[in-house]
Design a protein around this motif. Structure first.
Motif, PDB file in Angstrom:
ATOM      1  N   PHE A 101       0.852  -1.186   0.000  1.00 14.48           N
ATOM      2  CA  PHE A 101       0.000   0.000   0.000  1.00 14.48           C
ATOM      3  C   PHE A 101       0.887   1.234   0.000  1.00 14.48           C
ATOM      4  N   ALA A 102       0.546   2.197  -0.844  1.00 12.95           N
ATOM      5  CA  ALA A 102       1.282   3.459  -0.858  1.00 12.95           C
ATOM      6  C   ALA A 102       0.381   4.558  -1.394  1.00 12.95           C
ATOM      7  N   ASP A 103       0.711   5.783  -0.999  1.00 16.08           N
ATOM      8  CA  ASP A 103       0.019   6.964  -1.488  1.00 16.08           C
ATOM      9  C   ASP A 103       0.740   7.418  -2.758  1.00 16.08           C
ATOM     10  N   VAL A 104       0.013   7.438  -3.858  1.00 15.72           N
ATOM     11  CA  VAL A 104       0.559   7.902  -5.135  1.00 15.72           C
ATOM     12  C   VAL A 104      -0.327   9.041  -5.609  1.00 15.72           C
ATOM     13  N   ASP A 105       0.211  10.228  -5.646  1.00 12.20           N
ATOM     14  CA  ASP A 105      -0.534  11.407  -6.105  1.00 12.20           C
ATOM     15  C   ASP A 105      -1.824  11.613  -5.318  1.00 12.20           C
ATOM     16  N   GLY A 106      -1.767  11.384  -3.995  1.00 10.09           N
ATOM     17  CA  GLY A 106      -2.932  11.605  -3.146  1.00 10.09           C
ATOM     18  C   GLY A 106      -3.960  10.489  -3.178  1.00 10.09           C
ATOM     19  N   VAL A 107      -3.604   9.356  -3.763  1.00 11.41           N
ATOM     20  CA  VAL A 107      -4.505   8.210  -3.849  1.00 11.41           C
ATOM     21  C   VAL A 107      -3.810   7.001  -3.232  1.00 11.41           C
ATOM     22  N   ILE A 108      -4.526   6.268  -2.377  1.00 13.20           N
ATOM     23  CA  ILE A 108      -3.973   5.035  -1.824  1.00 13.20           C
ATOM     24  C   ILE A 108      -4.147   3.934  -2.866  1.00 13.20           C
ATOM     25  N   ILE A 109      -3.031   3.342  -3.253  1.00 14.11           N
ATOM     26  CA  ILE A 109      -3.021   2.267  -4.243  1.00 14.11           C
ATOM     27  C   ILE A 109      -2.516   0.999  -3.560  1.00 14.11           C
ATOM     28  N   LYS A 110      -3.188  -0.096  -3.841  1.00 13.32           N
ATOM     29  CA  LYS A 110      -2.778  -1.414  -3.339  1.00 13.32           C
ATOM     30  C   LYS A 110      -2.290  -2.237  -4.525  1.00 13.32           C
ATOM     31  N   VAL A 111      -1.087  -2.760  -4.412  1.00 18.38           N
ATOM     32  CA  VAL A 111      -0.540  -3.662  -5.422  1.00 18.38           C
ATOM     33  C   VAL A 111      -0.375  -5.025  -4.766  1.00 18.38           C
ATOM     34  N   VAL A 112      -0.837  -6.056  -5.433  1.00 16.44           N
ATOM     35  CA  VAL A 112      -0.715  -7.412  -4.910  1.00 16.44           C
ATOM     36  C   VAL A 112       0.327  -8.163  -5.724  1.00 16.44           C
ATOM     37  N   VAL A 113       1.254  -8.773  -5.001  1.00 15.37           N
ATOM     38  CA  VAL A 113       2.304  -9.599  -5.585  1.00 15.37           C
ATOM     39  C   VAL A 113       2.050 -11.020  -5.095  1.00 15.37           C
ATOM     40  N   ARG A 114       2.242 -12.000  -5.974  1.00 14.76           N
ATOM     41  CA  ARG A 114       1.975 -13.391  -5.604  1.00 14.76           C
ATOM     42  C   ARG A 114       3.159 -14.273  -5.950  1.00 14.76           C
ATOM     43  N   SER A 115       3.292 -15.344  -5.201  1.00 18.34           N
ATOM     44  CA  SER A 115       4.266 -16.392  -5.480  1.00 18.34           C
ATOM     45  C   SER A 115       3.567 -17.730  -5.260  1.00 18.34           C
ATOM     46  N   ILE A 116       3.883 -18.714  -6.089  1.00 16.75           N
ATOM     47  CA  ILE A 116       3.298 -20.045  -5.959  1.00 16.75           C
ATOM     48  C   ILE A 116       4.421 -21.041  -5.677  1.00 16.75           C
ATOM     49  N   ASN A 117       4.237 -21.830  -4.633  1.00 17.60           N
ATOM     50  CA  ASN A 117       5.226 -22.841  -4.224  1.00 17.60           C
ATOM     51  C   ASN A 117       6.619 -22.248  -4.023  1.00 17.60           C
ATOM     52  N   GLY A 118       6.681 -21.046  -3.484  1.00 17.58           N
ATOM     53  CA  GLY A 118       7.977 -20.410  -3.220  1.00 17.58           C
ATOM     54  C   GLY A 118       8.700 -19.954  -4.468  1.00 17.58           C
ATOM     55  N   GLY A 119       7.998 -19.918  -5.595  1.00 17.64           N
ATOM     56  CA  GLY A 119       8.612 -19.517  -6.862  1.00 17.64           C
ATOM     57  C   GLY A 119       8.788 -18.008  -6.977  1.00 17.64           C
ATOM     58  N   THR A 120       9.036 -17.582  -8.176  1.00 20.47           N
ATOM     59  CA  THR A 120       9.265 -16.175  -8.468  1.00 20.47           C
ATOM     60  C   THR A 120       8.037 -15.346  -8.098  1.00 20.47           C
ATOM     61  N   LYS A 121       8.286 -14.192  -7.536  1.00 17.57           N
ATOM     62  CA  LYS A 121       7.187 -13.268  -7.238  1.00 17.57           C
ATOM     63  C   LYS A 121       6.743 -12.607  -8.541  1.00 17.57           C
ATOM     64  N   HIS A 122       5.424 -12.440  -8.675  1.00 17.45           N
ATOM     65  CA  HIS A 122       4.913 -11.775  -9.870  1.00 17.45           C
ATOM     66  C   HIS A 122       3.774 -10.824  -9.498  1.00 17.45           C
ATOM     67  N   PHE A 123       3.669  -9.765 -10.294  1.00 13.35           N
ATOM     68  CA  PHE A 123       2.576  -8.814 -10.138  1.00 13.35           C
ATOM     69  C   PHE A 123       1.276  -9.570 -10.355  1.00 13.35           C
ATOM     70  N   TYR A 124       0.308  -9.335  -9.445  1.00 11.42           N
ATOM     71  CA  TYR A 124      -0.949 -10.065  -9.538  1.00 11.42           C
ATOM     72  C   TYR A 124      -2.163  -9.161  -9.677  1.00 11.42           C
ATOM     73  N   SER A 125      -2.139  -7.996  -9.018  1.00 13.73           N
ATOM     74  CA  SER A 125      -3.304  -7.134  -9.101  1.00 13.73           C
ATOM     75  C   SER A 125      -2.969  -5.726  -8.628  1.00 13.73           C
ATOM     76  N   VAL A 126      -3.883  -4.811  -8.927  1.00 14.31           N
ATOM     77  CA  VAL A 126      -3.782  -3.439  -8.443  1.00 14.31           C
ATOM     78  C   VAL A 126      -5.196  -2.964  -8.134  1.00 14.31           C
ATOM     79  N   VAL A 127      -5.316  -2.193  -7.053  1.00 16.44           N
ATOM     80  CA  VAL A 127      -6.628  -1.693  -6.639  1.00 16.44           C
ATOM     81  C   VAL A 127      -6.501  -0.231  -6.247  1.00 16.44           C
ATOM     82  N   TRP A 128      -7.395   0.588  -6.766  1.00 16.80           N
ATOM     83  CA  TRP A 128      -7.504   1.995  -6.381  1.00 16.80           C
ATOM     84  C   TRP A 128      -8.292   2.003  -5.084  1.00 16.80           C
TER      85      TRP A 128
END
Length: 160
Positions: A101-128
């Motif tokens: 979670f971070a404030d970007v230009d006065g908006v709280i944005i949530k970015v979700v990162v996922r990993s499966i079975n301890g593998g590489t982390k990857h971008f999964y979602s974004v929410v305003w």
């Protein structure tokens, strides 16, 4: 009036926004695998899996629009050293999720990162998440119901 004409502005706006979001995702955003300071500089892959989750999961068009509008702000969250990070295991016990979670230009944005079975982390979602100077329980738990700051109204001599 024909039913299909009553939603023409919304439908056309949705189609155009979805196309712009797709071009952005697979263009500049998708060609970037950032090292994320809030995740101990772990590399996060930007893959087709994230777009698939963002675009194809059953959601309302309004919710999808808010996510498309948040997409360009996701890069700033991924690069933010001060991002608030919440970790959880998936229900399947194979997946791991990091919500940033971070404030970007006065908006709280949530970015979700996922990993499966301890593998590489990857971008999964974004929410305003909504407007605000600080992250709180209210804007962490829900998507925004509106995208822009409220107007202060009009001050006219007749109303004073």
């Amino acid at each position: 009036m024909k039913q299909d004409l009553t939603n023409i502005f919304f439908d056309e706006t949705f189609k155009l926004t979805a196309e712009i979001a797709r071009k952005y995702y697979f263009g500049s955003f998708g060609k970037w695998d950032p090292e994320v300071p809030a995740l101990e500089n772990n590399k996060v892959n930007i893959s087709e899996e994230g777009w698939s989750h963002l675009h194809h999961k059953a959601r309302s068009k309004v919710e999808m629009l808010t996510r498309y509008f948040a997409l360009p702000k996701a890069a700033a969250v991924l690069l933010c050293k001060e991002a608030v990070v919440e970790y959880r295991k998936g229900d399947d016990r194979k997946s791991e999720f990091w919500a940033l979670f971070a404030d970007v230009d006065g908006v709280i944005i949530k970015v979700v990162v996922r990993s499966i079975n301890g593998g590489t982390k990857h971008f999964y979602s974004v929410v305003w998440q909504g407007e605000g100077k600080e992250l709180n329980e209210d804007n962490k738990k829900r998507a925004a119901s509106r995208l822009y700051p409220r107007c202060g109204g009009i001050n006219t001599p007749q109303l004073s």
